[in-house]
Design an enzyme around this catalytic site. Structure first.
Site, short mmCIF file in Angstrom:
data_model
loop_
_atom_site.label_atom_id
_atom_site.label_comp_id
_atom_site.label_asym_id
_atom_site.label_seq_id
_atom_site.Cartn_x
_atom_site.Cartn_y
_atom_site.Cartn_z
N GLU A 164 0.85 -1.19 0.00
CA GLU A 164 0.00 0.00 0.00
C GLU A 164 0.89 1.24 0.00
O GLU A 164 1.69 1.45 0.92
CB GLU A 164 -0.91 0.00 1.23
CG GLU A 164 -2.00 1.04 1.20
CD GLU A 164 -3.06 0.80 0.13
OE1 GLU A 164 -3.82 1.73 -0.15
OE2 GLU A 164 -3.12 -0.32 -0.45
N GLU A 182 -0.53 9.68 -5.98
CA GLU A 182 0.57 8.72 -5.96
C GLU A 182 0.83 8.14 -7.35
O GLU A 182 1.98 7.94 -7.74
CB GLU A 182 0.26 7.61 -4.95
CG GLU A 182 0.22 8.12 -3.52
CD GLU A 182 -0.85 7.51 -2.64
OE1 GLU A 182 -1.18 8.12 -1.61
OE2 GLU A 182 -1.38 6.43 -2.99
N ASP A 186 -7.18 2.92 2.68
CA ASP A 186 -6.85 1.65 3.33
C ASP A 186 -8.06 0.71 3.35
O ASP A 186 -7.92 -0.49 3.11
CB ASP A 186 -6.36 1.91 4.76
CG ASP A 186 -5.17 2.85 4.79
OD1 ASP A 186 -4.19 2.58 4.08
OD2 ASP A 186 -5.22 3.86 5.52
#
Length: 494
Positions: A292, A322, A476
């Protein structure tokens, strides 16, 4: 045509009236807005969202072969969540212009970086270098009215989400202090080597869509995270994590926390990254590893992760910031973009995802890399890109991730269509350049599927929460849910 124009004009007038302080709308505007044609357009939009939500519930199914033991590591902490603008005002900081900082050294740096991301509506995470100054700010945050304490750290949050499945045993390894241990789900196993005398605290500064501070207005709700966290920053529990796997015998490993090392300086992260690669390489080859990712600013560091770490994991999870930064760091597609303009273009996202799996994954059968799956999430939609032959049940996996984003952001157990809105494009292209396929999204079967070479893409919309209660940990939860619904169809670590 004239009717649509009239509606637009009257809406503009109504919004302008409210914005300039009118206590109530003129009666004729209220009468017009209550007309059947106006109401039916709103009902039609809610109908689309209900169709998507109902389709998710009927189409999402767990895989035939499910994980039974998942080990998660290695970043864990206590999150202090509060209003970003409120904290900065309590610190007697005046609003001003934004400026990004790779590392925060003062409350002025904090203010500038916060404004930089708030005006973009983007998430970010930074290391605060001054321990004493951070402790002062942390005390002010903990005492701020309405501040809340939560389980924090990607690994702990993923562990908490996985622990909601009663048949799944979860091992969490990370710096677990007494407060965090008390807050963890009782189903989570914490190895003795992970227990610490004190907790690591992270400050989560949230802002709402439309919130204003000085001349800065947030285009959407998001958060800015910062900490002075040395245990997680050095990934000090990584070796303990790998050692604990021998006894726990997981059938899936989830790793996070690499982004925390960035603030420790180049010499430290260069050395520690090599040690991390060596440690992860000791994990049994038949156990898939999901990595992750999180917000980073050092292109050399991101490039090192791409070159050294990505090829030894099976799956990665990441968001739009990201993804673009990864392409910028590695000279990939659309690296010239400084930032996404609004909802990220599906074709451009698809180009970068394909490049990741071709450059750092096993899209070529002769490659020695293990990476075969990328789970991408942005506010409006999610995409799962997988190399053919390795993963199953990915339509359910991408839908399950979107469904949990919609419900968790609104703080409800199931999607409430009155609290969400569709922002995903219903028509898009499979690539930003030719040759490309024109694709459409059917709300009744809300997964668009396309292939490029031997990589298959699954896209589903997100029903975006209009008034999100909490944005921290959504990524998450999305990745955890996507993994629960995923099935490994091939022993790729051979």
């Amino acid at each position: 045509m004239w009717r649509k124009a009239s509606v637009a004009a009257l809406l503009a007038l109504a919004v302008g009236y409210l914005y300039h302080g009118g206590p109530e709308l003129p009666e004729q505007l209220l009468q017009y807005i209550s007309l059947p044609g106006f109401q039916s357009s709103q009902q039609s939009q809610r109908h689309v969202e209900r169709v998507i939500s109902d389709a998710w519930d009927s189409l999402i199914t767990l895989p035939v072969r499910q994980w039974s033991r998942v080990a998660v590591g290695v970043n864990a902490c206590v999150d202090v969540v509060l209003s970003g603008v409120g904290l900065l005002q309590a610190l007697a900081v005046d609003p001003g212009s934004g400026l990004d900082h790779e590392v925060l050294h003062s409350k002025e740096d904090l203010k500038e970086a916060f404004i930089h991301y708030m005006e973009r509506g983007a998430a970010a995470e930074r290391f605060f270098s001054d321990k004493v100054a951070f402790q002062r700010i942390a005390r002010a945050a903990a005492e701020y009215p309405g501040a809340k304490l939560y389980v924090g750290g990607n690994a702990a949050l993923i562990g908490q989400k996985l622990a909601t499945y009663p048949d799944l045993m979860v091992l969490l390894c990370g710096p677990v202090g007494p407060k965090l241990h008390e807050m963890l789900d009782e189903q989570i196993v914490v190895p003795p080597g992970s227990l610490q005398e004190t907790d690591e605290y992270h400050l989560i500064l949230e802002y709402k869509a439309g919130e204003q501070w000085g001349s800065t207005r947030a285009p959407q709700a998001n958060r800015f995270i910062f900490s002075h966290d040395v245990s997680n920053g050095e990934m000090s529990l990584l070796e303990t994590f790998v050692t604990s796997l021998e006894e726990f015998q997981p059938d899936l490993v989830v790793l996070s926390g690499l982004h925390m090392m960035e603030g420790q300086g180049r010499q430290m992260w260069e050395e520690r990254l090599k040690e991390a690669v060596a440690a992860i390489s000791d994990i049994r080859k038949d156990i898939p590893i999901h990595l992750e990712l999180a917000s980073m600013t050092d292109k050399d560091y991101m490039n090192s992760i791409m070159q050294e770490f990505m090829p030894i994991v099976s799956s990665i999870g990441l968001n739009e910031q990201e993804l673009l930064f990864l392409s910028q760091a590695g000279g990939g597609p659309h690296a010239h973009l400084s930032t996404w303009k609004g909802v990220p273009d599906v074709g451009q996202v698809s180009d970068i995802l394909l490049w990741i799996l071709e450059r750092h994954g096993r899209s070529d059968p002769s490659s020695e890399a293990d990476l075969t799956r990328v789970h991408f999430h942005t506010l409006a939609y999610h995409v799962l890109a997988t190399v053919d032959g390795y993963w199953g049940n990915q339509a359910s996996a991408v839908m399950a991730g979107a469904r949990v984003a919609s419900s968790q952001a609104c703080g409800v157990q199931a999607v409430d269509v009155s609290k969400v809105e569709l922002k995903a494009p219903l028509h898009f292209h499979s690539s930003h350049s030719e040759p490309r396929e024109s694709l459409s999204l059917d709300p009744a079967a809300p997964v668009a599927v396309w292939r490029r070479g031997n990589v298959t893409f699954h896209l589903t919309p997100v029903l975006v929460c209009k008034l999100p209660l909490r944005t921290v940990g959504l990524g998450d939860a999305i990745s955890a849910e996507g993994l629960v619904y995923s099935e490994l169809t091939s022993q790729q670590h051979v």
